[in-house]
Design an enzyme around this catalytic site. Structure first.
Site, PDB file in Angstrom:
ATOM      1  N   TRP A  39       0.802  -1.231   0.000  1.00 27.85           N
ATOM      2  CA  TRP A  39       0.000   0.000   0.000  1.00 27.85           C
ATOM      3  C   TRP A  39       0.836   1.283   0.000  1.00 27.85           C
ATOM      4  CZ3 TRP A  39       1.905   2.240   4.209  1.00 27.85           C
ATOM      5  CH2 TRP A  39       2.277   1.437   5.283  1.00 27.85           C
ATOM      6  N   ASN A  40       2.148   1.176   0.258  1.00 29.50           N
ATOM      7  CA  ASN A  40       2.888   2.439   0.474  1.00 29.50           C
ATOM      8  C   ASN A  40       3.168   3.200  -0.819  1.00 29.50           C
ATOM      9  OD1 ASN A  40       4.756   0.475  -0.211  1.00 29.50           O
ATOM     10  ND2 ASN A  40       6.394   1.386   0.994  1.00 29.50           N
TER      11      ASN A  40
ATOM     12  N   ARG B   8       5.860  -0.845 -11.743  1.00 28.98           N
ATOM     13  CA  ARG B   8       7.222  -1.399 -11.766  1.00 28.98           C
ATOM     14  C   ARG B   8       7.195  -2.898 -12.037  1.00 28.98           C
ATOM     15  NH1 ARG B   8      11.116   0.396  -6.930  1.00 28.98           N
ATOM     16  NH2 ARG B   8      10.368  -1.420  -5.822  1.00 28.98           N
TER      17      ARG B   8
ATOM     18  N   ALA C  41      -2.650  -4.280  -2.525  1.00 29.99           N
ATOM     19  CA  ALA C  41      -2.943  -4.358  -1.093  1.00 29.99           C
ATOM     20  C   ALA C  41      -4.400  -3.976  -0.849  1.00 29.99           C
ATOM     21  CB  ALA C  41      -2.019  -3.423  -0.324  1.00 29.99           C
TER      22      ALA C  41
ATOM     23  N   GLY D   9       6.673  -6.353  -0.400  1.00 31.91           N
ATOM     24  CA  GLY D   9       5.982  -6.300   0.885  1.00 31.91           C
ATOM     25  C   GLY D   9       6.950  -6.658   1.990  1.00 31.91           C
TER      26      GLY D   9
ATOM     27  N   GLU E 218      10.854  -8.043  -3.320  1.00 37.93           N
ATOM     28  CA  GLU E 218      11.332  -6.772  -2.772  1.00 37.93           C
ATOM     29  C   GLU E 218      10.775  -6.702  -1.359  1.00 37.93           C
ATOM     30  OE1 GLU E 218      13.404  -4.954  -4.242  1.00 37.93           O
ATOM     31  OE2 GLU E 218      13.144  -5.341  -6.375  1.00 37.93           O
TER      32      GLU E 218
ATOM     33  N   CYS F 259      10.255   1.372   2.210  1.00 36.44           N
ATOM     34  CA  CYS F 259      11.246   0.377   2.627  1.00 36.44           C
ATOM     35  C   CYS F 259      12.657   0.936   2.458  1.00 36.44           C
ATOM     36  CB  CYS F 259      11.066  -0.924   1.851  1.00 36.44           C
ATOM     37  SG  CYS F 259      10.889  -0.646   0.100  1.00 36.44           S
TER      38      CYS F 259
END
Ligand code: ADP
Length: 475
Positions: A150-151, A159, A176, A228, A250, A284
Site C-alpha cells: 500500500w505504500n 514497476r 494491497a 511487501g 522486494e 522500505c
C-alpha cells in the site's frame, strides 16, 4: 470522483462472485471512500484461466506492439497525472507532493519498459571447439502474479506490470487491501489503450493468504513478483517452492544513514530530510537508523529539528502540507508504539511524538540517544521518525550499519571519496552517496540479505520475466 472498485478479469470489470465487498478508507479523516469487490476462489481461478488463455497470443505479439501499448499508457498517465495523484492521496493518505512524485515515478516505468520491450537480449556463440553454434533465446516465463503493497500503490504496480508486459507475460495484479483503487485505475488505463483481454487481470482475494497460495500453485503461474514485508515474503517463497515458481522479492529494509565527519551539512540535512520524510517515512528505503559522527552530532540535531518544526502534517489534498497521513490508524499506532518503546529504552524525545485522534496522522519526530541494537533500530519504523545514533569511529559505524538481517538501502553523507569507500563496505543493494533519494526506472532496485531477491527497473527488470532457452545447432 467515481472510482473503479471491481475485479478485472478477462477484459471485463465485474463484482466478486460471492457479492462481498470491503471498505476502502481515507486515512486523513477515516471516512469510507467506497467499497471494493472481494474476490472468491472462483474469481481468482478465473483470473488465472484468463491470463493462461491469453499467454500464447501475448507472447507472440510483436515487441514493438507491446512497447507501443506501454508507451500509450505512459501518455495517458501523463495527461491525467492530477487525477492519478488524487486517487493515490485519497486511499493512501500521503501528501500531495509525494503523490505527484509517485505518479511521475510510476508512469516512467511504462515509458522505460516500452523502450526495453524491443531490446530483449539474446546470445550467439561458437562452441570452444569451433564446430557448433550456441543460440540463447529469451522467452516470456509465463503467467505472472504481481503482489503489491500500500505504500506506493501506483509505482509498485507499474514497476511490475511494465516489465512483465514488455517481456510478453500475462499478469494477475493483486494490490494491497488498503489501496486497490490506484491499481484499478492503472489497469483501466491499460484497458483503454488496447491491451488485449486476459493480459492484465486484477483480483483482491479474501482471504488473502490461502487464495494467493492457490493461485501460485496453479501450474500455469510461473512467476511471482512480490513487494511487501519480509515475513510475508518468506511465506510466499515457501508457497513457490511447492510448484517451483520463480520468485522476485522486494522485501523489508532497515536503511542506515551515515553522516561522516567530513559531511557538507547543507547537503546532509536536505538529503536526510528527503530520505526520512518522503512518503511520511512509509518506504522500505526510508532512513531507519541515522548514525551521526559525534563531532557533527549537535549541529545535525539542531538543524534537523528546525527543519522538522517547519513541516506541516495534514491531509494530502491540502497542498500546503508537506507530510500526509499514514495509511491507517493501526499503522499510526504501530509507529507510536515504536517511539514509546524507544523512549522507555532510554532515547530522548526532542521533537514530535504525538498522534492525532481524527486521522491516521503521526507528528514528525526526532529522537536522540538511540542505542545501536535497541528495538527501534531493529524494526522498520515506517513513519516520520528520525532516530539518531551517535558514533565515534568509521569502522564501528560500518559494523553497526551491517548488523541487520536486511540489506536494501543505505545512505552515506561525507566527503565524496570517503563516502564512496564506506558505500562499498555496506551490505545493501543500493547506496545513496550525498543524496536522499535514489529511485530511478533506469537503475536496478533491489536488496541483498533478507531484503529480497532479484531487481526491478533498469535492463535487469525485464529479465525477471524472461527465461533463457538454449538452442544447440550442430554446425
Ligand atoms: P506491508 O507491511 O507493506 O503491508 P505486507 O507484506 O503485509 O506488507 O503486504 C504486502 C502485500 O502482500 C499486500 O498486497 C498484502 O495484501 C499481501 N499479503 C499479505 N499477507 C499475505 C499472504 N499471507 N499471502 C499473500 N499475500 C499477502
Amino acid at each position: 470522483m467515481t472510482y473503479l472498485a471491481d475485479l478485472f478479469i478477462d477484459g471485463a470489470w465485474r463484482p466478486g462472485g460471492g457479492g462481498e465487498r470491503f471498505d476502502v478508507v481515507d486515512p486523513s479523516d477515516l471516512t469510507v471512500i467506497t467499497s471494493f469487490a472481494a474476490a472468491t476462489e472462483a474469481d481468482c481461478m478465473a483470473a488465472v484461466d484468463a491470463a493462461a488463455a491469453a499467454q500464447e497470443g501475448w507472447a507472440a505479439t510483436a515487441p514493438r506492439e507491446r512497447g507501443e501499448l506501454l508507451r500509450a499508457a505512459y501518455e495517458v498517465l501523463t495527461a491525467e497525472v492530477e487525477q492519478f495523484a488524487e486517487i493515490i492521496v485519497r486511499e493512501n493518505g500521503k501528501s500531495w507532493a509525494d503523490a505527484i512524485g509517485e505518479a511521475g515515478y510510476a508512469k516512467e516505468f511504462f515509458r522505460w519498459f516500452a523502450e526495453e520491450a524491443v531490446r530483449i537480449p539474446g546470445e550467439y556463440r561458437l562452441s570452444p571447439a569451433g564446430d557448433k553454434r550456441i543460440i540463447v533465446d529469451r522467452q516470456p516465463i509465463g503467467v505472472a502474479l504481481l503482489i503489491t503493497p500500500w505504500n506506493f500503490p501506483a509505482a509498485m504496480a507499474t514497476r511490475k506490470l511494465a516489465p512483465a508486459l514488455a517481456a510478453g507475460c500475462t499478469t494477475i495484479l493483486k494490490p494491497a487491501r488498503e489501496t486497490p483503487l490506484t491499481a484499478a485505475y492503472v489497469v483501466e488505463v491499460l484497458r483503454r489503450v488496447g491491451v488485449p483481454n486476459g493480459v492484465v487481470n486484477l483480483v483482491t482475494p479474501v482471504p488473502t493468504g490461502p487464495l494467493v497460495a492457490k493461485m501460485i500453485n496453479r501450474p500455469e503461474v510461473r512467476k511471482l513478483s512480490f513487494t511487501g514485508s519480509t515475513e510475508v515474503g518468506r511465506d510466499l517463497l515457501h508457497a513457490c517452492a511447492d510448484s517451483v515458481v520463480s520468485a522476485s522479492m522486494e522485501l523489508g529494509g532497515n536503511a542506515p544513514l551515515i553522516v561522516l565527519p567530513g559531511a557538507d551539512m547543507d547537503v546532509t540535512i536536505e538529503g536526510a530530510l528527503t530520505a526520512k520524510m518522503r512518503n511520511g517515512g512509509a518506504a522500505c528505503t526510508a532512513a531507519n537508523r541515522v548514525y551521526v559522527h559525534s563531532s557533527r552530532h549537535d549541529e545535525f540535531v539542531e538543524r534537523m529539528t528546525a527543519e522538522l518544526a517547519a513541516l506541516s502534517v495534514g491531509p494530502g489534498l491540502d497542498r500546503s502540507r508537506q507530510v500526509g497521513a499514514l495509511v491507517s490508524t493501526s499503522e499510526r499506532d504501530k509507529v507510536a508504539a515504536i517511539v514509546d518503546t524507544a523512549v522507555a529504552e532510554g532515547a530522548t524525545l526532542v521533537h514530535g511524538g504525538t498522534s492525532s485522534e481524527k486521522g491516521a496522522f503521526y507528528d514528525v519526530t526526532l529522537l536522540t540517544g538511540v542505542r545501536h541494537g535497541s528495538s527501534i533500530n531493529a524494526v522498520e519504523i515506517f513513519g516520520p521518525v528520525v532516530a539518531v545514533v551517535p558514533y565515534d569511529d568509521v569502522d564501528e559505524v560500518v559494523r553497526m550499519a551491517n548488523d541487520t538481517i536486511y540489506g536494501l538501502m543505505a545512505y552515506v553523507f561525507g566527503e565524496e571519496a570517503e563516502a564512496v569507500a564506506v558505500a562499498r563496505r555496506l551490505e545493501a543493494g543500493m547506496v545513496a552517496v550525498n543524496r536522499g533519494v535514489v529511485s530511478d526506472p533506469a537503475a536496478p532496485f533491489g536488496g541483498v540479505k533478507q531484503s529480497g531477491l532479484g531487481r526491478e527497473g533498469s535492463s535487469d527488470g525485464i529479465l525477471e520475466f524472461l527465461e533463457e532457452k538454449y538452442i544447440a545447432l550442430s554446425a
